[in-house]
Motif scaffolding. Structure first.
Motif, PDB file in Angstrom:
ATOM      1  N   MET A 143      -1.701  23.360  15.597  1.00  0.00           N
ATOM      2  CA  MET A 143      -0.555  23.347  16.511  1.00  0.00           C
ATOM      3  C   MET A 143       0.704  23.831  15.786  1.00  0.00           C
ATOM      4  N   LYS A 144       1.416  24.758  16.417  1.00  0.00           N
ATOM      5  CA  LYS A 144       2.660  25.258  15.851  1.00  0.00           C
ATOM      6  C   LYS A 144       3.815  24.331  16.237  1.00  0.00           C
ATOM      7  N   ASN A 145       4.809  24.303  15.368  1.00  0.00           N
ATOM      8  CA  ASN A 145       5.974  23.467  15.602  1.00  0.00           C
ATOM      9  C   ASN A 145       7.151  24.367  15.967  1.00  0.00           C
ATOM     10  N   ILE A 146       7.695  24.199  17.187  1.00  0.00           N
ATOM     11  CA  ILE A 146       8.788  25.037  17.676  1.00  0.00           C
ATOM     12  C   ILE A 146      10.046  24.186  17.810  1.00  0.00           C
ATOM     13  N   TYR A 147      11.115  24.645  17.188  1.00  0.00           N
ATOM     14  CA  TYR A 147      12.384  23.910  17.240  1.00  0.00           C
ATOM     15  C   TYR A 147      13.051  24.102  18.599  1.00  0.00           C
ATOM     16  N   TYR A 148      13.584  22.988  19.166  1.00  0.00           N
ATOM     17  CA  TYR A 148      14.407  23.069  20.383  1.00  0.00           C
ATOM     18  C   TYR A 148      15.783  22.499  20.040  1.00  0.00           C
ATOM     19  N   SER A 149      16.832  23.225  20.394  1.00  0.00           N
ATOM     20  CA  SER A 149      18.202  22.886  20.003  1.00  0.00           C
ATOM     21  C   SER A 149      18.536  21.412  20.172  1.00  0.00           C
ATOM     22  N   PHE A 150      19.298  20.903  19.228  1.00  0.00           N
ATOM     23  CA  PHE A 150      19.701  19.501  19.223  1.00  0.00           C
ATOM     24  C   PHE A 150      21.137  19.432  18.717  1.00  0.00           C
ATOM     25  N   PRO A 151      22.036  18.579  19.298  1.00  0.00           N
ATOM     26  CA  PRO A 151      21.769  17.567  20.326  1.00  0.00           C
ATOM     27  C   PRO A 151      21.468  18.204  21.677  1.00  0.00           C
ATOM     28  N   ARG A 152      20.932  17.379  22.547  1.00  0.00           N
ATOM     29  CA  ARG A 152      20.507  17.898  23.836  1.00  0.00           C
ATOM     30  C   ARG A 152      20.693  16.857  24.935  1.00  0.00           C
ATOM     31  N   ARG A 153      20.570  17.314  26.176  1.00  0.00           N
ATOM     32  CA  ARG A 153      20.668  16.408  27.322  1.00  0.00           C
ATOM     33  C   ARG A 153      19.318  15.762  27.601  1.00  0.00           C
ATOM     34  N   LYS A 154      19.328  14.758  28.459  1.00  0.00           N
ATOM     35  CA  LYS A 154      18.106  13.994  28.713  1.00  0.00           C
ATOM     36  C   LYS A 154      16.987  14.871  29.275  1.00  0.00           C
ATOM     37  N   TRP A 155      17.305  15.735  30.235  1.00  0.00           N
ATOM     38  CA  TRP A 155      16.255  16.561  30.831  1.00  0.00           C
ATOM     39  C   TRP A 155      15.640  17.491  29.786  1.00  0.00           C
ATOM     40  N   GLU A 156      16.454  17.953  28.842  1.00  0.00           N
ATOM     41  CA  GLU A 156      15.920  18.796  27.770  1.00  0.00           C
ATOM     42  C   GLU A 156      14.982  17.992  26.876  1.00  0.00           C
ATOM     43  N   ASN A 157      15.337  16.731  26.664  1.00  0.00           N
ATOM     44  CA  ASN A 157      14.470  15.877  25.854  1.00  0.00           C
ATOM     45  C   ASN A 157      13.137  15.627  26.555  1.00  0.00           C
ATOM     46  N   ASP A 158      13.181  15.512  27.887  1.00  0.00           N
ATOM     47  CA  ASP A 158      11.932  15.381  28.656  1.00  0.00           C
ATOM     48  C   ASP A 158      11.069  16.630  28.477  1.00  0.00           C
ATOM     49  N   LEU A 159      11.709  17.793  28.451  1.00  0.00           N
ATOM     50  CA  LEU A 159      10.983  19.048  28.226  1.00  0.00           C
ATOM     51  C   LEU A 159      10.319  19.048  26.853  1.00  0.00           C
ATOM     52  N   VAL A 160      11.040  18.593  25.847  1.00  0.00           N
ATOM     53  CA  VAL A 160      10.513  18.558  24.483  1.00  0.00           C
ATOM     54  C   VAL A 160       9.266  17.689  24.388  1.00  0.00           C
ATOM     55  N   ASN A 161       9.172  16.673  25.228  1.00  0.00           N
ATOM     56  CA  ASN A 161       8.054  15.728  25.158  1.00  0.00           C
ATOM     57  C   ASN A 161       6.838  16.126  25.994  1.00  0.00           C
TER      58      ASN A 161
ATOM     59  N   ASP B 240      17.891   8.052  26.652  1.00  0.00           N
ATOM     60  CA  ASP B 240      17.690   7.360  27.922  1.00  0.00           C
ATOM     61  C   ASP B 240      18.561   7.897  29.044  1.00  0.00           C
ATOM     62  N   PHE B 241      19.736   8.413  28.694  1.00  0.00           N
ATOM     63  CA  PHE B 241      20.638   8.917  29.724  1.00  0.00           C
ATOM     64  C   PHE B 241      21.607   9.915  29.105  1.00  0.00           C
ATOM     65  N   ASP B 242      22.189  10.747  29.966  1.00  0.00           N
ATOM     66  CA  ASP B 242      23.211  11.683  29.506  1.00  0.00           C
ATOM     67  C   ASP B 242      24.506  10.932  29.318  1.00  0.00           C
ATOM     68  N   ASN B 243      25.159  11.176  28.205  1.00  0.00           N
ATOM     69  CA  ASN B 243      26.441  10.528  27.926  1.00  0.00           C
ATOM     70  C   ASN B 243      27.521  11.599  27.865  1.00  0.00           C
ATOM     71  N   ILE B 244      27.693  12.292  29.009  1.00  0.00           N
ATOM     72  CA  ILE B 244      28.648  13.390  29.075  1.00  0.00           C
ATOM     73  C   ILE B 244      29.807  12.973  29.965  1.00  0.00           C
ATOM     74  N   THR B 245      30.994  12.900  29.416  1.00  0.00           N
ATOM     75  CA  THR B 245      32.183  12.556  30.173  1.00  0.00           C
ATOM     76  C   THR B 245      33.225  13.635  29.962  1.00  0.00           C
ATOM     77  N   THR B 246      34.287  13.548  30.725  1.00  0.00           N
ATOM     78  CA  THR B 246      35.339  14.544  30.596  1.00  0.00           C
ATOM     79  C   THR B 246      35.873  14.608  29.170  1.00  0.00           C
ATOM     80  N   ASN B 247      36.100  15.813  28.686  1.00  0.00           N
ATOM     81  CA  ASN B 247      36.500  16.024  27.297  1.00  0.00           C
ATOM     82  C   ASN B 247      37.754  15.261  26.899  1.00  0.00           C
ATOM     83  N   LYS B 248      38.652  15.026  27.852  1.00  0.00           N
ATOM     84  CA  LYS B 248      39.925  14.413  27.501  1.00  0.00           C
ATOM     85  C   LYS B 248      39.774  12.959  27.103  1.00  0.00           C
TER      86      LYS B 248
END
Length: 416
Positions: A1-19, A34-42
């Protein structure tokens, strides 16, 4: 099995894809998200530090130097390259590439790191184009994968000076949104019966940026329906700090409005979808709107705007409705509108969110209220249409898994 890197940090849905279990390769590194922790930049630490002029200057100067070294085409690196045989890079080319890789592009112009003003500078454009061409012609770069048809069209339109149409285009692969495995026939029938018996219509709104994604219009549509005599219950999942004070007061005085913090894990999110009838997402800025796909796959019809890629998921009068977005941050050629500091930079979301905190679009309020009435009166048709369309869509689990399987095996593993 080959090991392919997926960009990190990432959002939850991307982590589901990785798994996911793929053929001949694994995506890594694995992580628990467990969840996305994305809030307004300010509200972020970096933004708070930027209030100090010296720190702000140092941060911006450092970023400027990095961008200049990269010839205004941002690149990424990652540790432990010796452990990987290929990579999926998120919206960035790989710096000093020594392995085959693809670039996954969400937004038409994000390959520039949202610094569109540099590309509009004619003195810099030729330099940027040369750097883009150099990255594209690198033998290790295998091609672009796009989040949506809209992002692909905008990408090749915006960079037509350097890219031939669909050059190194691999595929459009929507974000990986898991099926709601808690949804069953009993839940579906229960929701249908609730509205047939004229019980309260349960509305759901989910966004970390309240005003940006139409929260003010939703509250006003809810109040309009209450005045008209409809029974409505509204659940809001958001960053509570992002709610304007006026609407905080309205919410606190209304027992039929429930506000939850936007830190829900997958099971909590699925249960919330299963307990509501309609998702409201009248967004003023979006690229892919993951929450819409999550809701559709849970059988919730969606009332939203025609922003960017959203029309690719919504079939009008079948699984929801589209309302015209009055804020045009792209022109007809999918280029950022002027002024670029508002519509073509890192602060675009913050700017529109601030603007929307003090601006209300009454026609959207009226449209939301009207469409809620239509869907609730014919809810059985809408819920089954929504589920049927989702099963056959290009954002189904099977389609997304098969597409990634094909791309990685054909362009990276079989071309070593």
């Amino acid at each position: 099995m080959k090991n392919i890197y997926y960009s990190f940090p990432r959002r939850k849905w991307e982590n589901d894809l990785v798994n996911i279990d793929f053929n001949n390769f694994n995506l890594s590194p694995k992580a628990d998200i467990d969840f996305d922790n994305i809030t307004t930049n300010k509200n972020g630490l970096k933004s708070k530090l930027k209030k100090f002029k010296v720190i702000k200057f140092l941060i911006e100067f450092r970023n400027f130097l990095k961008l200049k070294v990269d010839n205004y085409v941002p690149k990424s690196n990652f540790k432990g390259r010796e452990n990987y045989q290929g990579a999926i890079m998120f919206q960035r080319f790989l710096r000093n590439s020594n392995m085959p890789y693809v670039v996954y592009v969400e937004n038409s112009h994000s390959i520039l790191g949202y610094t569109y003003e540099h590309y509009e500078n004619q003195k810099l454009r030729s330099k940027i184009n040369r750097e883009l061409r150099k990255c594209i012609e690198d033998n290790n770069f295998k091609g672009f994968v796009f989040f949506s048809e809209r992002s692909k069209e905008g990408f090749y339109s915006y960079f037509r000076d350097v890219y031939k149409f669909e050059e190194k285009f691999l595929d459009v692969i929507y974000p990986y949104v898991k099926d709601n495995n808690l949804l069953n026939e009993d839940i579906i029938n229960k929701k249908i019966l609730e509205l047939q018996e004229n019980k309260a219509v349960k509305l759901l709104y989910i966004s970390s940026m309240f005003s940006l994604k139409g929260g003010c219009e939703i509250i006003e549509a809810y109040r309009k329906l209450i005045r008209m005599g409809y029974k409505i219950h509204l659940t809001i999942v958001t960053n509570k700090k992002s709610i304007p004070q006026k609407y905080k007061q309205i919410i606190e005085l209304d027992e039929n409005i429930n506000v939850l913090d936007n830190k829900l894990n997958t099971e909590e999110l699925f249960r919330l979808f299963n307990d509501n009838h309609i998702l409201l997402h009248p967004t003023f800025m979006d690229s892919t709107a993951i929450v819409i796909m999550e809701a559709l796959k849970s059988g919730l019809p969606v009332i939203t705007t025609d922003t960017f890629a959203i029309p690719e998921y919504i079939v009008a009068e079948k699984n929801g409705y589209l309302i015209e977005n009055p804020i045009k941050y792209y022109d007809l050629d999918l280029n950022p509108n002027k002024p670029l500091e508002y519509y073509g930079g890192e602060k675009t979301a913050e700017y529109i969110d601030d603007y929307k905190s003090n601006t209300l679009y009454n026609f959207i309020v009226d449209d939301i209220a009207e469409k809620i009435i239509i869907i609730s009166k014919d809810f059985k048709k809408f819920i089954f249409n929504t589920l049927d369309i989702s099963k056959l869509s290009n954002y189904s689990e099977e389609v997304i898994r098969d597409k990634w399987d094909k791309i990685i095996n054909n362009t990276i593993i079989n071309n070593e």
